[in-house]
Design an enzyme around this catalytic site. Structure first.
Site, PDB file in Angstrom:
ATOM      1  N   GLY A   9      36.798  29.731  39.158  1.00 39.89           N
ATOM      2  CA  GLY A   9      37.348  31.082  39.211  1.00 39.89           C
ATOM      3  C   GLY A   9      38.683  31.062  39.929  1.00 39.89           C
ATOM      4  O   GLY A   9      39.064  31.983  40.638  1.00 39.89           O
ATOM      5  N   GLY A  12      41.551  33.950  39.678  1.00 41.27           N
ATOM      6  CA  GLY A  12      41.309  35.323  40.131  1.00 41.27           C
ATOM      7  C   GLY A  12      42.146  35.676  41.347  1.00 41.27           C
ATOM      8  O   GLY A  12      42.910  34.852  41.867  1.00 41.27           O
ATOM      9  N   GLN A  13      41.974  36.930  41.807  1.00 43.58           N
ATOM     10  CA  GLN A  13      42.771  37.425  42.940  1.00 43.58           C
ATOM     11  C   GLN A  13      42.558  36.559  44.173  1.00 43.58           C
ATOM     12  O   GLN A  13      43.517  36.134  44.821  1.00 43.58           O
ATOM     13  CB  GLN A  13      42.354  38.875  43.247  1.00 43.58           C
ATOM     14  CG  GLN A  13      43.142  39.506  44.382  1.00 43.58           C
ATOM     15  CD  GLN A  13      42.519  40.786  44.930  1.00 43.58           C
ATOM     16  OE1 GLN A  13      41.382  41.125  44.612  1.00 43.58           O
ATOM     17  NE2 GLN A  13      43.249  41.474  45.777  1.00 43.58           N
ATOM     18  N   ASP A  35      38.837  27.319  35.747  1.00 45.15           N
ATOM     19  CA  ASP A  35      38.696  28.715  35.316  1.00 45.15           C
ATOM     20  C   ASP A  35      38.496  28.729  33.802  1.00 45.15           C
ATOM     21  O   ASP A  35      38.802  27.765  33.121  1.00 45.15           O
ATOM     22  CB  ASP A  35      39.976  29.507  35.677  1.00 45.15           C
ATOM     23  CG  ASP A  35      39.734  31.020  35.715  1.00 45.15           C
ATOM     24  OD1 ASP A  35      39.655  31.578  36.821  1.00 45.15           O
ATOM     25  OD2 ASP A  35      39.595  31.626  34.627  1.00 45.15           O
ATOM     26  N   ILE A  36      37.995  29.839  33.296  1.00 47.77           N
ATOM     27  CA  ILE A  36      37.815  29.963  31.842  1.00 47.77           C
ATOM     28  C   ILE A  36      39.125  30.344  31.173  1.00 47.77           C
ATOM     29  O   ILE A  36      39.282  30.214  29.960  1.00 47.77           O
ATOM     30  CB  ILE A  36      36.703  30.987  31.526  1.00 47.77           C
ATOM     31  CG1 ILE A  36      36.213  30.823  30.088  1.00 47.77           C
ATOM     32  CG2 ILE A  36      37.187  32.412  31.801  1.00 47.77           C
ATOM     33  CD1 ILE A  36      34.898  31.486  29.812  1.00 47.77           C
ATOM     34  N   ASN A  53      33.368  27.210  32.379  1.00 44.63           N
ATOM     35  CA  ASN A  53      32.665  28.422  31.954  1.00 44.63           C
ATOM     36  C   ASN A  53      31.335  28.454  32.708  1.00 44.63           C
ATOM     37  O   ASN A  53      30.444  27.651  32.429  1.00 44.63           O
ATOM     38  CB  ASN A  53      32.426  28.391  30.435  1.00 44.63           C
ATOM     39  CG  ASN A  53      31.577  29.584  29.972  1.00 44.63           C
ATOM     40  OD1 ASN A  53      31.163  30.419  30.799  1.00 44.63           O
ATOM     41  ND2 ASN A  53      31.330  29.650  28.686  1.00 44.63           N
ATOM     42  N   TYR A 143      27.180  45.298  39.834  1.00 43.08           N
ATOM     43  CA  TYR A 143      27.899  44.358  40.696  1.00 43.08           C
ATOM     44  C   TYR A 143      27.206  44.265  42.052  1.00 43.08           C
ATOM     45  O   TYR A 143      26.926  43.181  42.546  1.00 43.08           O
ATOM     46  CB  TYR A 143      29.338  44.842  40.865  1.00 43.08           C
ATOM     47  CG  TYR A 143      30.177  44.094  41.862  1.00 43.08           C
ATOM     48  CD1 TYR A 143      30.625  44.719  43.025  1.00 43.08           C
ATOM     49  CD2 TYR A 143      30.551  42.771  41.642  1.00 43.08           C
ATOM     50  CE1 TYR A 143      31.418  44.044  43.941  1.00 43.08           C
ATOM     51  CE2 TYR A 143      31.356  42.101  42.556  1.00 43.08           C
ATOM     52  CZ  TYR A 143      31.786  42.742  43.691  1.00 43.08           C
ATOM     53  OH  TYR A 143      32.580  42.080  44.615  1.00 43.08           O
ATOM     54  N   LYS A 147      25.105  41.049  43.533  1.00 43.19           N
ATOM     55  CA  LYS A 147      25.525  40.381  44.773  1.00 43.19           C
ATOM     56  C   LYS A 147      24.365  40.359  45.786  1.00 43.19           C
ATOM     57  O   LYS A 147      24.168  39.364  46.492  1.00 43.19           O
ATOM     58  CB  LYS A 147      26.755  41.067  45.374  1.00 43.19           C
ATOM     59  CG  LYS A 147      28.048  40.822  44.588  1.00 43.19           C
ATOM     60  CD  LYS A 147      28.440  39.346  44.579  1.00 43.19           C
ATOM     61  CE  LYS A 147      29.773  39.096  43.914  1.00 43.19           C
ATOM     62  NZ  LYS A 147      30.152  37.652  43.906  1.00 43.19           N
ATOM     63  N   ILE A 173      39.870  43.705  49.064  1.00 44.91           N
ATOM     64  CA  ILE A 173      40.909  42.772  49.475  1.00 44.91           C
ATOM     65  C   ILE A 173      42.234  43.140  48.819  1.00 44.91           C
ATOM     66  O   ILE A 173      42.301  43.349  47.604  1.00 44.91           O
ATOM     67  CB  ILE A 173      40.520  41.322  49.145  1.00 44.91           C
ATOM     68  CG1 ILE A 173      39.293  40.937  49.979  1.00 44.91           C
ATOM     69  CG2 ILE A 173      41.678  40.370  49.457  1.00 44.91           C
ATOM     70  CD1 ILE A 173      38.779  39.557  49.743  1.00 44.91           C
TER      71      ILE A 173
HETATM   72  C1  VAH Z   1      35.481  45.788  43.933  1.00 46.04           C
HETATM   73  N1  VAH Z   1      37.259  44.541  45.023  1.00 46.04           N
HETATM   74  O1  VAH Z   1      36.173  46.794  44.109  1.00 46.04           O
HETATM   75  C2  VAH Z   1      35.814  44.551  44.776  1.00 46.04           C
HETATM   76  C3  VAH Z   1      35.104  44.561  46.106  1.00 46.04           C
HETATM   77  C4  VAH Z   1      34.279  45.898  48.072  1.00 46.04           C
HETATM   78  C5  VAH Z   1      34.969  45.921  46.723  1.00 46.04           C
HETATM   79  O2  VAH Z   1      33.877  43.925  46.036  1.00 46.04           O
HETATM   80  O3  VAH Z   1      34.589  45.728  43.108  1.00 46.04           O
END
Ligand code: VAH
Length: 318
Positions: A9, A12-13, A35-36, A53, A143, A147, A173
């Site tokens: 990854g 990514g950011q 990364d993909i 992947n 999400y 997590k 972030i």
């Molecule tokens: C999001 N930037 O907005 C991520 C983060 C706490 C937010 O996990 O989904």
């Protein structure tokens, strides 16, 4: 033995800046970016790159076999806003990607694994202020609960297999080097681009939406501090709370106006990301990270705003 670090990854950011920081610390050839998607210029031209992947275990097995990594950073994920548009893909990628990496790390004897969690693991019934390491956690985004489940898997692989997997519950972030991807906190990045390009920004979160945030410099520093800490100091094997600062769109706009008096902000109504933000904490208690590995943030809102405007002006040639 020298380190061999695999970052999955890397485009990514966070991945973009983590690869750079790891290459500076361990040597470019010791850090394989993967990364993909095609690598960004800075990644491609500063060290080895592989296509990866996370949903293809054979592909990952090939990378582990070829490189025998001593550390693996798994950053590939679908974030909160995109996850609500593609819930099954988000669950599949966030969950099975992690389980593939945990399995392969055990099979190949990888010394350390890093996997990012998020303050999104908290939900509507979690305490809103100074949210503690342990409390009610009822995330209502794919999400968030992917997590939360991932944290359980990390703790399980540490307990059952002795895998040294470490994790941080990142706040939102903020950075300028690589674009964010589908998050709810992305407003706090877009606002800087729009302030410089047009002098105005319409926030998709309401004026008083307080969220925990962090400048990328602090997030990278925290990640490396956690990974370099002696294993015996790590008391949390799910994921560490981490805090930088908390602010609202209105407070961020006021801080930008200190540097750009003509800047103006407006607010959109009924954006689906508002409900996501409203389910999250407003501030985080990260005292365990402070105790276990001497965490201390260095950036506050004023310094973050100055850094973002200065660096974006340069990178956008404005
Ligand atoms: C999001 N930037 O907005 C991520 C983060 C706490 C937010 O996990 O989904």
């Amino acid at each position: 033995m020298s380190e061999k670090i695999l970052v999955i990854g890397a485009n990514g950011q966070i991945g973009t800046e983590l690869v750079t920081a790891l290459r500076n610390q361990y040597g470019a050839e010791q850090v394989i970016a993967s990364d993909i998607n095609n690598p960004a210029y800075a990644i491609r031209n500063s060290g080895p790159f592989e296509f990866a992947n996370v949903l293809d275990k054979e592909n990952l097995h090939h990378l582990f076999h070829k490189h025998q990594p001593t550390q693996v950073y798994l950053l590939a994920a679908i974030l909160s806003a995109t996850g609500e548009q593609k819930p099954k893909l988000a669950w599949d990628l966030n969950m099975n990607g992690l389980i593939h990496v945990l399995d392969l790390a055990v099979e190949f004897g990888t010394a350390k694994v890093f996997w990012p969690s998020s303050i999104a693991v908290f939900g509507p019934n979690s305490p809103k202020q100074n949210t503690p390491q342990y409390c009610i956690m009822d995330p209502n985004t794919v999400y968030g609960f992917s997590k939360l489940a991932g944290e359980r898997w990390c703790e399980y692989y540490h307990a059952k297999h002795g895998l040294d997997v470490r994790s941080i519950r990142y706040p939102g972030i903020i950075s300028w080097k690589a674009a964010p991807g589908g998050g709810t906190t992305d407003y706090a990045i877009h606002i800087f681009y729009e302030a410089l390009k047009t002098g105005t920004y319409q926030s998709f979160l309401s004026a008083n939406t307080m969220l925990p945030m962090m400048y990328m410099y602090d997030a990278i520093r925290a990640t490396l501090s956690l990974m370099e800490a002696p294993a015996e100091n790590i008391s949390i094997r799910s994921s560490y709370n981490l805090a930088g600062m908390s602010f609202t769109p209105a407070q961020l706009a006021e801080q930008i106006k200190q540097q750009m008096p003509d800047f103006s902000i407006s607010y959109a109504d009924h954006d689906p990301r508002q409900a996501i933000a409203d389910s999250w904490p407003q501030s985080i208690d990260d005292s365990q990270a402070k105790t276990d590995w001497n965490w201390q943030p260095e950036y506050d809102l004023k310094r973050l705003t100055e850094e973002m405007l200065k660096n974006l002006k340069n990178s956008l040639n404005l």
